[in-house]
Write a protein that holds these residues in place. Structure first.
Motif, mmCIF file in Angstrom:
data_model
loop_
_atom_site.group_PDB
_atom_site.id
_atom_site.type_symbol
_atom_site.label_atom_id
_atom_site.label_comp_id
_atom_site.label_asym_id
_atom_site.label_seq_id
_atom_site.Cartn_x
_atom_site.Cartn_y
_atom_site.Cartn_z
ATOM 1 N N SER B 28 -23.637 1.747 6.566
ATOM 2 C CA SER B 28 -23.800 0.640 7.499
ATOM 3 C C SER B 28 -24.756 1.039 8.614
ATOM 4 O O SER B 28 -24.947 2.225 8.887
ATOM 5 N N THR B 67 -28.693 -6.773 4.802
ATOM 6 C CA THR B 67 -27.620 -5.779 4.906
ATOM 7 C C THR B 67 -26.771 -5.733 3.639
ATOM 8 O O THR B 67 -26.153 -4.712 3.360
ATOM 9 N N LYS B 70 -28.682 -3.439 1.694
ATOM 10 C CA LYS B 70 -28.999 -2.224 2.465
ATOM 11 C C LYS B 70 -30.483 -1.912 2.355
ATOM 12 O O LYS B 70 -30.885 -0.799 1.951
#
Lengths: 112, 109
Positions: B28, B67, B70
């Motif tokens: 993350s 996201t 990623k």
């Protein structure tokens, strides 16, 4: 404009010598960083400092030490230079810890 | 590793063409930044995109962030010879910022 200056662009030292790399920033930034850059490895953090007299180890602190006696100045010290410390050394500063970093022009150090 | 990985490692295009560089990462992030480095010089900050943003523009630069995959991309439109440089992404998570190894862009006049 933020200005980060480094004491030398090119430096040649002999194995075993003590080496000082100086970095000065003129924007009253709290945070300062030292990186080394090697081909294919990107930038690796050696040490950083978030306040005067404070320092934190980065990913590769072995063989290095740092000094921050004044807010604007952050020094990197190679206690006993070795050939595997031949590299480009980059200093940076930032106003906030993980915001935009302002880099100096770099010092290309060769240890023979 | 959290470190971003740029792709391709090297890119060569003609002046006027668009250049796209990609950055992938494994953990993350709170934000992702792109920097440029001219040969033998320090890095210059280009753009910061936060994890809750999907796209940002700055002049001829467009950065996207996905996201779920990623990954991030940097698009330089209407490239110029002066855009010749190395481009790095830097990912930040939990007070830890990591740089990738960079993409070397060459723009031929």
């Amino acid at each position: 404009d933020v200005k980060v200056t480094q004491s030398s662009r090119y430096l040649v030292k002999r194995t075993g010598e003590k080496v000082f790399l100086e970095c000065v920033q003129d924007m009253d930034h709290e945070n300062m960083f030292w990186y080394r850059q090697d081909p294919g490895l990107g930038l690796r953090l050696i040490y950083f400092s978030y306040d005067v007299k404070m320092k934190e180890k980065g990913d590769i602190p072995e063989g290095y030490s740092v000094s921050r006696e004044k807010k604007e100045r952050f020094s990197l010290i190679l206690e006993s230079a070795s050939t595997n410390q031949t590299s480009m050394y980059l200093c940076a500063s930032s106003l906030v810890t993980l915001g935009e970093q302002y880099f100096g022009p770099g010092t290309r150090l060769t240890v023979t | 590793s959290q470190q971003g990985e740029e792709d391709p490692q090297a890119l060569s295009i003609q002046e006027g063409e668009n250049a796209t560089m990609n950055c992938s990462y494994k953990t993350s992030i709170n934000n992702l930044q792109w920097y440029r480095q001219n040969s033998g010089r320090g890095l210059v900050h280009l753009i910061l995109i936060r994890s809750n943003e999907r796209e940002k523009h700055s002049g001829r630069l467009r950065v996207t962030l996905d996201t779920s995959k990623k990954s991030s991309s940097l698009l330089i439109t209407a490239s110029r010879a002066a855009d010749t440089a190395s481009y790095f992404c830097a990912t930040e998570f939990n007070n830890d910022m990591r740089f990738g190894a960079g993409t070397r862009l060459t723009v031929k006049p």
